[in-house]
Design a protein around this motif. Sequence first.
Motif, mmCIF file in Angstrom:
data_model
loop_
_atom_site.group_PDB
_atom_site.id
_atom_site.type_symbol
_atom_site.label_atom_id
_atom_site.label_comp_id
_atom_site.label_asym_id
_atom_site.label_seq_id
_atom_site.Cartn_x
_atom_site.Cartn_y
_atom_site.Cartn_z
ATOM 1 N N ARG A 52 39.405 56.353 35.156
ATOM 2 C CA ARG A 52 39.617 57.536 36.000
ATOM 3 C C ARG A 52 39.617 57.156 37.475
ATOM 4 N N ALA A 53 38.852 56.149 37.806
ATOM 5 C CA ALA A 53 38.810 55.674 39.191
ATOM 6 C C ALA A 53 39.913 54.672 39.482
ATOM 7 N N THR A 54 40.159 53.749 38.557
ATOM 8 C CA THR A 54 41.101 52.669 38.855
ATOM 9 C C THR A 54 42.559 53.131 38.868
ATOM 10 N N GLY A 59 47.065 52.499 39.910
ATOM 11 C CA GLY A 59 48.170 53.112 39.190
ATOM 12 C C GLY A 59 48.025 52.987 37.683
ATOM 13 N N TYR A 60 49.159 53.140 36.992
ATOM 14 C CA TYR A 60 49.169 53.108 35.532
ATOM 15 C C TYR A 60 49.854 51.833 35.042
ATOM 16 N N GLY A 61 49.530 51.448 33.830
ATOM 17 C CA GLY A 61 50.184 50.299 33.238
ATOM 18 C C GLY A 61 49.205 49.214 32.816
ATOM 19 N N THR A 62 49.746 48.127 32.340
ATOM 20 C CA THR A 62 48.936 47.070 31.749
ATOM 21 C C THR A 62 48.031 46.393 32.767
ATOM 22 N N HIS A 67 42.629 45.268 34.685
ATOM 23 C CA HIS A 67 41.647 45.331 35.769
ATOM 24 C C HIS A 67 40.445 46.167 35.341
ATOM 25 N N ALA A 68 40.722 47.293 34.684
ATOM 26 C CA ALA A 68 39.632 48.160 34.221
ATOM 27 C C ALA A 68 38.760 47.435 33.200
ATOM 28 N N LEU A 69 39.363 46.664 32.305
ATOM 29 C CA LEU A 69 38.580 45.904 31.334
ATOM 30 C C LEU A 69 37.648 44.916 32.037
ATOM 31 N N GLN A 70 38.141 44.279 33.087
ATOM 32 C CA GLN A 70 37.287 43.327 33.803
ATOM 33 C C GLN A 70 36.132 44.050 34.485
ATOM 34 N N VAL A 71 36.418 45.234 35.050
ATOM 35 C CA VAL A 71 35.347 46.012 35.672
ATOM 36 C C VAL A 71 34.301 46.396 34.631
ATOM 37 N N VAL A 72 34.757 46.815 33.448
ATOM 38 C CA VAL A 72 33.830 47.175 32.373
ATOM 39 C C VAL A 72 32.985 45.964 31.983
ATOM 40 N N ARG A 77 27.923 43.456 31.625
ATOM 41 C CA ARG A 77 27.251 42.152 31.632
ATOM 42 C C ARG A 77 26.409 41.941 32.891
ATOM 43 N N GLU A 78 26.600 42.838 33.844
ATOM 44 C CA GLU A 78 25.834 42.810 35.096
ATOM 45 C C GLU A 78 25.986 41.479 35.824
ATOM 46 N N ARG A 79 27.217 40.984 35.839
ATOM 47 C CA ARG A 79 27.530 39.759 36.564
ATOM 48 C C ARG A 79 29.036 39.647 36.718
ATOM 49 N N THR A 80 29.452 38.756 37.595
ATOM 50 C CA THR A 80 30.878 38.506 37.800
ATOM 51 C C THR A 80 31.442 37.694 36.632
ATOM 52 N N ALA A 81 32.636 38.029 36.217
ATOM 53 C CA ALA A 81 33.289 37.274 35.142
ATOM 54 C C ALA A 81 33.677 35.889 35.636
ATOM 55 N N THR A 82 33.550 34.907 34.769
ATOM 56 C CA THR A 82 33.971 33.551 35.104
ATOM 57 C C THR A 82 35.495 33.457 35.036
ATOM 58 N N VAL A 83 36.026 32.355 35.524
ATOM 59 C CA VAL A 83 37.478 32.137 35.467
ATOM 60 C C VAL A 83 37.962 32.180 34.025
ATOM 61 N N ASP A 84 37.222 31.541 33.117
ATOM 62 C CA ASP A 84 37.615 31.530 31.711
ATOM 63 C C ASP A 84 37.548 32.930 31.104
ATOM 64 N N GLU A 85 36.545 33.703 31.488
ATOM 65 C CA GLU A 85 36.412 35.063 30.962
ATOM 66 C C GLU A 85 37.521 35.967 31.482
ATOM 67 N N VAL A 86 37.892 35.792 32.733
ATOM 68 C CA VAL A 86 39.027 36.561 33.273
ATOM 69 C C VAL A 86 40.291 36.231 32.497
ATOM 70 N N ALA A 87 40.490 34.964 32.180
ATOM 71 C CA ALA A 87 41.664 34.560 31.398
ATOM 72 C C ALA A 87 41.633 35.183 30.013
ATOM 73 N N GLU A 88 40.463 35.236 29.393
ATOM 74 C CA GLU A 88 40.321 35.875 28.080
ATOM 75 C C GLU A 88 40.691 37.350 28.171
ATOM 76 N N ILE A 89 40.213 38.034 29.202
ATOM 77 C CA ILE A 89 40.506 39.458 29.371
ATOM 78 C C ILE A 89 42.001 39.672 29.586
ATOM 79 N N GLN A 90 42.611 38.835 30.415
ATOM 80 C CA GLN A 90 44.046 38.963 30.659
ATOM 81 C C GLN A 90 44.851 38.773 29.378
ATOM 82 N N ALA A 91 44.360 37.914 28.498
ATOM 83 C CA ALA A 91 45.081 37.642 27.248
ATOM 84 C C ALA A 91 45.158 38.866 26.348
#
Length: 228
Positions: A52-54, A59-62, A67-72, A77-91
């Motif tokens: 609702r915020a993002t 905007g809308y779309g993938t 981005h919303a998944l990474q924020v979640v 997890r109460e921490r910043t996602a690592t580079v590998d975790e960001v790649a997993e989320i993007q996948a």
Amino acid sequence: MPDRLTLVFDADDTLWENNVLFERAFAAFSAWLAHPTLDEAAIRAVLNEVERATVVTHGYGTLSFLHALQVVFERLRERTATVDEVAEIQAFGAAMLRGDLELVPGVVETLTELGTRHDLLLLTKGDVEEQQRKIDASTLAPHFRSTHIVPDKHVDTYRRLVGEHDLDPARTWMIGNSPRSDILPARAAGMNAVFIPNPYTWELEIAELPHDEGVLHLTALTELTKHF
């Protein structure tokens, strides 16, 4: 209805399946996240709040969804996602970014028949590049007099469409699955509407539809040829 009308079609989850891909991606994300105390429904509630915020900023779309998944992820997890975790989320968005889509049953035949009697327009919202990729993949563009990709759908969106094409709102019908984006704002602009529900409609697109004689309720796209 013997005279020629203007039929304006939504795209995602009206002409082709779309949100089911997001549902599959979310289910995979939730399983991967493996939160120790929150089940999938609870994680979904967090995602809805984040989206609702993002959507306001992204905007809308993938890409907005990812981005919303990474924020979640970072919130839970109460921490910043690592580079590998960001790649997993993007996948998780690979299928959507490729433009994978499945046409709803009978869409080609329905548009072909309706096009012999009426003027057809396409109105879809979201990221321009992503939506155009889906339009191209669908090969449905030749059925429409024009196609329009907009950032969002509000009453002013429909008023601009009416003005741009010199339409008579009373002889124009918006056809879609989203009460919030397709039906309510089109009616507020003086157009008629056809509501065709999709079981995978995004929760943020759901809104109550009041009793309205200007809204035709159908169960499938193919039923349009019986009414128009």
